[in-house]
Design an enzyme around this catalytic site. Sequence first.
Site, PDB file in Angstrom:
ATOM      1  N   GLU A  47       0.862  -1.167   0.000  1.00 10.09           N
ATOM      2  CA  GLU A  47       0.000   0.000   0.000  1.00 10.09           C
ATOM      3  C   GLU A  47       0.910   1.232   0.000  1.00 10.09           C
ATOM      4  O   GLU A  47       1.785   1.338   0.856  1.00 10.09           O
ATOM      5  CB  GLU A  47      -0.877  -0.008   1.262  1.00 10.09           C
ATOM      6  CG  GLU A  47      -1.879   1.118   1.236  1.00 10.09           C
ATOM      7  CD  GLU A  47      -2.835   1.119   2.427  1.00 10.09           C
ATOM      8  OE1 GLU A  47      -2.780   0.196   3.252  1.00 10.09           O
ATOM      9  OE2 GLU A  47      -3.618   2.078   2.512  1.00 10.09           O
ATOM     10  N   ARG A 290       5.457 -12.950   9.770  1.00 12.89           N
ATOM     11  CA  ARG A 290       6.062 -11.624   9.605  1.00 12.89           C
ATOM     12  C   ARG A 290       7.480 -11.640  10.111  1.00 12.89           C
ATOM     13  O   ARG A 290       7.825 -12.386  11.023  1.00 12.89           O
ATOM     14  CB  ARG A 290       5.308 -10.592  10.453  1.00 12.89           C
ATOM     15  CG  ARG A 290       4.001 -10.161   9.921  1.00 12.89           C
ATOM     16  CD  ARG A 290       3.390  -9.147  10.870  1.00 12.89           C
ATOM     17  NE  ARG A 290       3.814  -7.792  10.547  1.00 12.89           N
ATOM     18  CZ  ARG A 290       3.210  -7.055   9.610  1.00 12.89           C
ATOM     19  NH1 ARG A 290       2.213  -7.546   8.928  1.00 12.89           N
ATOM     20  NH2 ARG A 290       3.621  -5.832   9.364  1.00 12.89           N
ATOM     21  N   LYS A 300       4.254   1.375  10.463  1.00 11.13           N
ATOM     22  CA  LYS A 300       4.314   2.597   9.651  1.00 11.13           C
ATOM     23  C   LYS A 300       3.940   3.817  10.484  1.00 11.13           C
ATOM     24  O   LYS A 300       4.501   4.883  10.308  1.00 11.13           O
ATOM     25  CB  LYS A 300       3.353   2.478   8.468  1.00 11.13           C
ATOM     26  CG  LYS A 300       3.903   1.654   7.321  1.00 11.13           C
ATOM     27  CD  LYS A 300       2.875   1.580   6.194  1.00 11.13           C
ATOM     28  CE  LYS A 300       3.313   0.592   5.130  1.00 11.13           C
ATOM     29  NZ  LYS A 300       2.186   0.182   4.282  1.00 11.13           N
TER      30      LYS A 300
END
Length: 586
Positions: A47, A290, A300
Site C-alpha cells: 500500500e 512476519r 508505519k
Amino acid sequence: MTDRPAPATEVVPGRQDVPRQDFIRQIVREDLASGKHAAIRTRFPPEPNGYLHIGHAKAICLDFGIAAEFGGRCNLRFDDTNPAKEDPEYVAAIQEDVRWLGFDWASLRHASDYFEVFYLGAEKLIRQGDAFVCDLSAEEVREYRGTLTEPGRNSPYRERSIEENLDLFRRMRAGEFADGSRTLRAKIDMASGNIAMRDPAIYRIKKVPHQNTGDAWPIYPMYDYAHSLSDAIEGITHSLCTLEFEDRRPLYDWCVDKVDLAGHPELLQPLLDRGFPLEAAKPRQIEFSRLNFNYLVMSKRKLLALVEDGLVDGWDDPRMPTLQGIRRRGYTPSALRLMVDRVGVSKQNSLLDIGVLEGALRDDLDARAPRRMAVLDPLKVVLANLAEGHEESLVFPNHPKDESQGTREIPFSRELWIEREDFAEVPPKGFKRLVPGGDVRLRGAGIIRCDEVVKDADGNVVELRCTLDPESRPGMEGANRKVKGTIHWVSARHAVAAEIRLYDRLFTVPDPDVDEGGKSYRDYLNPESRRVVTGYVEPAAATAEPEQSFQFERNGYFVADRRDHRGDAPVFNRSVTLRDTWARKP
Ligand code: ATP
Ligand code: MG
C-alpha cells in the site's frame, strides 16, 4: 521473462546445490509437478502509504525470488484503494527500493487500474443476491457484528430486493450519498465463527480524490475484496501474504469464487479495452510469518511519528529500519537477501534478534568490502629517526582473502595518526598496544618504540615521539619479530579529514514497541545512536564513490554517504561494528 517452469537452481548460501526447502517452495514445486500450473505468478502488493521497511524485504524476496527461481513472473502492484493516506512520493520510493533489492517486475499494476472491474463484480454479487446496500452507521455495524463468543445480528437492510440494491449501489457510485452513510456489504453469515465472514463491507463511500483516478470514484472497494479480485485478474497463482491474513482467507476465497472472473470474462472487458492482457485465474492465498526484530519498531505509524516529531533526520535516516534508511546506513541488497535466507519461511511468528540482521551484513561485507585504514580519534606519532621530508608508498592488498581485488598504495611518512586508544600511559592489565618505552607493530609498515610522551599545559598527551626499527620494515629480516600488538595508522600529511557518523541502535531496549507502565518507544531512544567525529582516512578511501562500502580496519564497516560524501569532503557512515558489542552489555 518466460513462462517456462524451471527447476529451482538457487541454493542455500554456503551449502552447495541444496535447493531452498520451505513450505511455500514445496507447494510451488508440487503445483508445477502435478501440472496444476504451467507457470507460476506472484505479486508484491504494497500500500503506497509509507516507506518500505526491513519486514517488506522478506515479502519482496519471497514474492520476486520464488517467481524467479521457478521461471515464473512477479508483478509489483500498488494496493491503492485508500486514497486519503496514499502519496506518489511513496509510489516512487517503493519502486526504487524493489529495484535496489535486485528485483524487477513483470508488470507494474495498481489496484485502481481495476476499479471498473471491481464495480462490475459488485453488481454481479448484487444480482446473485450475494451483496446488499446497508444503511447502518459504522457504530451500528460494530454493535451488530457480535463478538468472538457471540454471533452477530442481521442488518435490518439485509433483505432489500435486488432491484433496490442495484438502484442504491448505482446511486452510491453516482455520488448521491454522503461519506459513510451507506456501504455495500457481502451477504455471507452473521453467525459465522469467523468475524471476517459476518457480512463484511466491500464498498464504502469516500469522496476523496485519488492519485490515479482523480474524482472519478466517490466509492472505493475495501481491502479484502479489491485484493482478492486483483490477484484473480492478474492470474496470480500463489498469493503470498503475512499470517494476520489467515482469518481472512475464507473471505478472499469467497470473493474470488462468487465474482468468478475466470468464468465471466465479460467482466474484464474494461481492461481489454485499455489493452491489459487477459489472464484471470483462481489464486491461492498462502500465509507466512512476519519478520520482526528486537531493538526496532516497524509499524508505519510509529515510523511516521519518528520522522514528523524530528526524532530522526527523515525517512532515510541511517538509524531507520526503512529500506531507504538502512541503505544509507550501508546495508547491501545481498546482505538483506542473505538475512531473508537465513531467517527462512515458516508459519511461526517470532521476534528475531537484531544480531541476525547485523550478522548478515558483517558476513556479506567481510567477504566483499575492501579494507582501508582510518583513524577516528587521532593521536600524533612522530617517527623521530626518519628524515623530515621522508615519504614512501607501501603496497597493501585490498582484501586479505580475495586476491582478485588487487592492491593499493598507502603513503607512509614521518608523522602519522594513530588511534588515541591504542596508546596508554598507564596500561591496564593485559594491554597489548603502545606504552611508554614499549613496542607495537604498525600494520604493514614496521615496529615502533615509544621514546617520549609529549603533553600540553593541561597534561593531555598530544604527541608520541617514537623510533621506527629499520630492521622491522617490510621485506627485512626483522619484519617478523614478535610484538604483542598491531595497530592501524595513516600518514598525517596524506590522510584526508573525514566526517565520520558513528551510528548505533536507535533504541536502548530490545522491545521498544511494548507500551508499558506509561512508557512508549519514545522513552527508549538511544542518546548515543548518532555521534559525529572528524577522523582521518587514507587517500584511497576518500576517493570512494558514494555508497561504496569498506572495512575500516579494526573500526568496523563504513559506507560513503550516498547523499553527502564528496572526494574533497568525505562523509562515512558506520554501517555495523566488527563484532556484536551489544551482546556483552549488561
Ligand atoms: P500497514 O498494515 O501498516 O499498512 P503493511 O506492513 O501491511 O503495513 P503493506 O504495504 O500492506 O504494508 O505490505 C505489503 C506486503 O508486505 C504485504 O504482503 C505484507 O504482508 C508484507 N509485509 C509487511 N510487513 C511485513 C513484515 N514485517 N514481514 C514480512 N512481510 C511483511
Ligand atoms: Mg497492509
